[in-house]
Structures are given as structure tokens and as C-alpha cells.
Motif scaffolding. Sequence first.
Motif, short mmCIF file in Angstrom:
data_model
loop_
_atom_site.label_atom_id
_atom_site.label_comp_id
_atom_site.label_asym_id
_atom_site.label_seq_id
_atom_site.Cartn_x
_atom_site.Cartn_y
_atom_site.Cartn_z
N UNK A 1 -3.79 -94.41 40.00
CA UNK A 1 -2.97 -95.04 38.95
C UNK A 1 -3.85 -95.78 37.94
N UNK A 2 -4.87 -96.50 38.44
CA UNK A 2 -5.73 -97.25 37.53
C UNK A 2 -6.51 -96.35 36.60
N UNK A 3 -7.07 -95.27 37.12
CA UNK A 3 -7.85 -94.36 36.29
C UNK A 3 -6.97 -93.63 35.28
N UNK A 4 -5.82 -93.15 35.73
CA UNK A 4 -4.92 -92.45 34.81
C UNK A 4 -4.43 -93.39 33.72
N UNK A 5 -4.09 -94.61 34.09
CA UNK A 5 -3.66 -95.58 33.09
C UNK A 5 -4.79 -95.90 32.13
N UNK A 6 -6.03 -95.98 32.64
CA UNK A 6 -7.16 -96.19 31.76
C UNK A 6 -7.31 -95.07 30.73
N UNK A 7 -7.09 -93.82 31.17
CA UNK A 7 -7.17 -92.67 30.26
C UNK A 7 -6.08 -92.74 29.20
N UNK A 8 -4.87 -93.07 29.62
CA UNK A 8 -3.74 -93.12 28.67
C UNK A 8 -3.95 -94.23 27.65
N UNK A 9 -4.33 -95.42 28.12
CA UNK A 9 -4.54 -96.55 27.21
C UNK A 9 -5.67 -96.26 26.23
N UNK A 10 -6.74 -95.65 26.72
CA UNK A 10 -7.85 -95.31 25.83
C UNK A 10 -7.40 -94.34 24.75
N UNK A 11 -6.68 -93.30 25.16
CA UNK A 11 -6.25 -92.28 24.21
C UNK A 11 -5.28 -92.84 23.18
N UNK A 12 -4.40 -93.75 23.60
CA UNK A 12 -3.39 -94.27 22.69
C UNK A 12 -3.88 -95.41 21.81
N UNK A 13 -4.74 -96.27 22.36
CA UNK A 13 -5.06 -97.52 21.68
C UNK A 13 -6.43 -97.56 21.01
N UNK A 14 -7.37 -96.73 21.44
CA UNK A 14 -8.72 -96.81 20.87
C UNK A 14 -8.74 -96.02 19.55
N UNK B 1 -13.38 -89.27 30.90
CA UNK B 1 -14.00 -89.83 32.09
C UNK B 1 -12.99 -90.49 33.02
N UNK B 2 -12.08 -91.29 32.45
CA UNK B 2 -11.04 -91.91 33.28
C UNK B 2 -10.15 -90.84 33.92
N UNK B 3 -9.81 -89.79 33.15
CA UNK B 3 -8.94 -88.73 33.68
C UNK B 3 -9.62 -87.99 34.83
N UNK B 4 -10.91 -87.70 34.70
CA UNK B 4 -11.64 -87.04 35.78
C UNK B 4 -11.66 -87.92 37.03
N UNK B 5 -11.84 -89.22 36.84
CA UNK B 5 -11.80 -90.13 37.98
C UNK B 5 -10.45 -90.11 38.68
N UNK B 6 -9.36 -90.08 37.89
CA UNK B 6 -8.03 -89.99 38.48
C UNK B 6 -7.83 -88.70 39.25
N UNK B 7 -8.34 -87.59 38.68
CA UNK B 7 -8.26 -86.31 39.39
C UNK B 7 -9.05 -86.36 40.70
N UNK B 8 -10.20 -87.01 40.67
CA UNK B 8 -11.00 -87.13 41.88
C UNK B 8 -10.28 -87.90 42.97
N UNK B 9 -9.59 -88.98 42.59
CA UNK B 9 -8.85 -89.76 43.57
C UNK B 9 -7.73 -88.93 44.18
N UNK B 10 -7.08 -88.10 43.36
CA UNK B 10 -6.03 -87.22 43.89
C UNK B 10 -6.61 -86.23 44.89
N UNK B 11 -7.80 -85.70 44.60
CA UNK B 11 -8.47 -84.79 45.53
C UNK B 11 -8.77 -85.51 46.85
N UNK B 12 -9.23 -86.76 46.75
CA UNK B 12 -9.54 -87.55 47.95
C UNK B 12 -8.28 -87.71 48.81
N UNK B 13 -7.16 -88.01 48.18
CA UNK B 13 -5.91 -88.19 48.93
C UNK B 13 -5.53 -86.90 49.64
N UNK B 14 -5.57 -85.78 48.91
CA UNK B 14 -5.20 -84.51 49.52
C UNK B 14 -6.16 -84.12 50.64
N UNK B 15 -7.46 -84.31 50.40
CA UNK B 15 -8.45 -83.94 51.42
C UNK B 15 -8.31 -84.80 52.67
#
Length: 431
Positions: free
Chosen positions: A193-206, A94-108
Motif C-alpha cells: 500500500x505504501x509503495x503504490x500510494x507513493x507511485x500515485x502521489x508522485x504521478x499526480x502531484x510532482x 520505482x515506487x510501482x516496482x517496489x509495490x509489485x515486489x511486495x505483492x510477489x513476496x506475499x504470493x511467494x
Amino acid sequence: MTVPSTLSGRGLPEVRRARLQRRTVLTLMLTQVVGGLGMGAMLAVGALIARDLTGSDAWSGMATTMITLGAAVFALPLASVAARRGRRPGLALGWALGGAGSSVVIAATVLEWFAPFLAGMVLIGAGTATNLQARHAAADLAGPDTRGRDLSIVVWATTVGAVLGPNLIGVGGRVAAAVGLPELLGPALFTTAGFVLGAVLTFLLLRPDPLLVGAEGGTGVGVPDAAPVRRSPLAGLAEVGRSPRAVLAIVGIVASHTVMVAVMTMTPVHMSHHGAALTVVGLTISLHIAGMYALSPLVGWLTDRLGRVPVLLAGQGVLLAAVAIAGTAGDDEARVTLGLVLLGLGWSFGLVSGSTLLAESVSDEARPRVQGLSDLLMNLGGASAGAVSGVVLTQAGFGGLNLFAALFTLPVVVLAVRALAARGGGGVTAA
């Protein structure tokens, strides 16, 4: 549960379980801070970007609408991933999809494409859905005496990001300018950055996964003897129908959110019609958000001490007080602000107590999907309330809008009173 956990929960000593729960809650709090910052940053500029892309104020509201729609769309799929594979993959995705969405917003935005911008905002809604589902993970290993508290602490952690995010417009603008982007995209960079970091922290620490450990360990969160539930996206519906307490929990969550969104959405419009300065409007909304999140640990403590149903019922009383004060305030800015603070507090009562009640009202097998269904209905209720609130305000005024919102508390009150009567208004486990 077919996927093995990294640590079997069977026979798990209480000390070990408590240690794992503390680690889980701390991890979830950390991800809520960085992910919440991402959400707050985008909410601060999404409408402004939409207005710049279309040249119309009428389209500016579509940014928030698409995020809310995305949160509803992704609620069940992310819950299904959690049901099959555990909380860690579901939340990280979910966090990763949110980060991808933000990247799409920037490009669009750079390319001045409005339709892809809206698609990106829908993907950002996956981050919102993840932010909501994180609270459920806090209940997987929690004991009955601390379940409300642990869940509420994770909700509270969102406060940090929600407050910091909107205040990053200036800093974000300078960062965006430094990399050759429009200044409005600065907060969007923080969202990514926040969403991607959320995905990384979740994957590594949970680790180990709280849902898998809880399911194998028999933590007693759910109803152990419930019939098996089919693995379909709406499989939780059958189990909800078998549990009056689950019905009450979902109705309470959805109603509390619907009341809050209906009134909050149109409050800035109402205040501006009465000549309120933008700084006053901003302060009112900030205090409203503080009411939503800042006192959630207190609400969690009350939920554990007084019982789930009594606190849910009390929340409806707070919401009714809120709409009564705000709806009769007229141009009294102080009364409107007080009403909005109480509106946020009533939402917190409903979300924390309802989510805690739901976690222990269905079987372990069905719980993730039922929680996803609850979040789906919650977001649909909010989106619907936001969509009709402007029409109601136009036709009936701000007082009429508050009266309309108050009607949604009635089914919760009826179901809660019935539940208390059936159980004699007992303690934590009974009520």
C-alpha cells in the motif's frame, strides 16, 4: 533535454521558482513518508519470513541482502528514466516496482516458494532506490543558499516511515488474519500500500517536473559549459572524471555509507554476545536510525552555512569518533549506543553534504545519471560491507571491525583537505 516540460523554466521569476520548489519539497516529503513506511514495514519482517520459508537462521539475512542488491540494480535504470523523461516518471516507476515486489513476496510466502520470495525482495529494492533518489529531486530547483536544507528535509521525512513501519507488526498481523493471510504478511500489505500510494502521489502531484523545469530554466545547479554526455547507462563516469569535486562527493557518500553499514550490521550480534536484552538491542538500533535521519535538517543548514566540503570533512570526524567509542565499548551498552547514534549522525553528514556537492559539480545534462551512479556505488559499498562484516567480526572482534570501518574515511579526508586547500576553504559556493 528532449522531452518538453509542462512549464518552461526560461525566464522563470524567482517568486514562481520558489513556489514550485516548495510544492516539490512538500510532495517529496509526502511520498517519502508513505514510501518509507513501506520500507520500514518490510525490513521488520523480511528476515522472519525468510527464516520461516527455509527453516534456517542462516538464510534469514538474505532478505535484507536482496533488498540492498535490488537498490543497487535499479539505481542506474531509474536514473536513466529520469534523465530521459524527468523525475516524475522515474520516481513513480520505482515506487510501482517496489509495490509489485511486495505483492510477489506475499504470493511467494503463501505458496512457500523461496526463490520467488527473493525475487520479490529484489524488486522491493527498487523502492529503496527511489527513496534515495527522491533527495536528488529536491535539489533540482533549489537555490545555492537553500539546496542543502531542501535536500535534507526530504531525507528527514523518511524518519516517519522508518519509525512507524517496524511498529506495525501487531496491527498488520490483525489485518492479515482478517483477510486470511499469515500474520507475518501484515506488514507486507502495508509495504504494498505504501509503495503504490507513493507511485500515485508522485504521478499526480510532482507537476511540473522539477528536473525538466530546472534544466530549461538554467537554475545554475550544474556546470553549464560542460561537454555533452553520451546517453548510456554509465555516461556519467566521464563527467565525474572531469570534476574533482564530483569525485570527492561520490567517495564521501560511498565511504560514509560503507562505514555505517559495516558497524551497524554486526552491532546486534556483538551486543547479544555480551548478554544485552533484545529490548536494549532494539533501542540501540532505533536511536541509531534517529541519528541517521532526525537531525538531517540541522545537517542541511550547516551544509548551506559552512560549505559542502567542510561539513563532509566534519562528518568523517564524527564517524571516526563513533567507531572509536563503539569499538572500545566492550560490554558497556551505553557506550555502544552512543557510538551507534554518532555513527548515524556521521552518515547523515556524509549523505547530505555529499549529495548537495554532487548536484552542483556536474552539468545539468549528466546530473541524473551521475546521481544514479552514486547511488549504485553507495548500495554496492553497503552490500559489500554487510557481507564481510561478519567475517571481520569473527576474526578480529568488534574493535577490529570498527578499526576496519575507520579505514574507509581516509580517502575522503585526503580529498576533502586537498579541495579545501585548493579553494582556500571558502564559503558555500567555494567549499
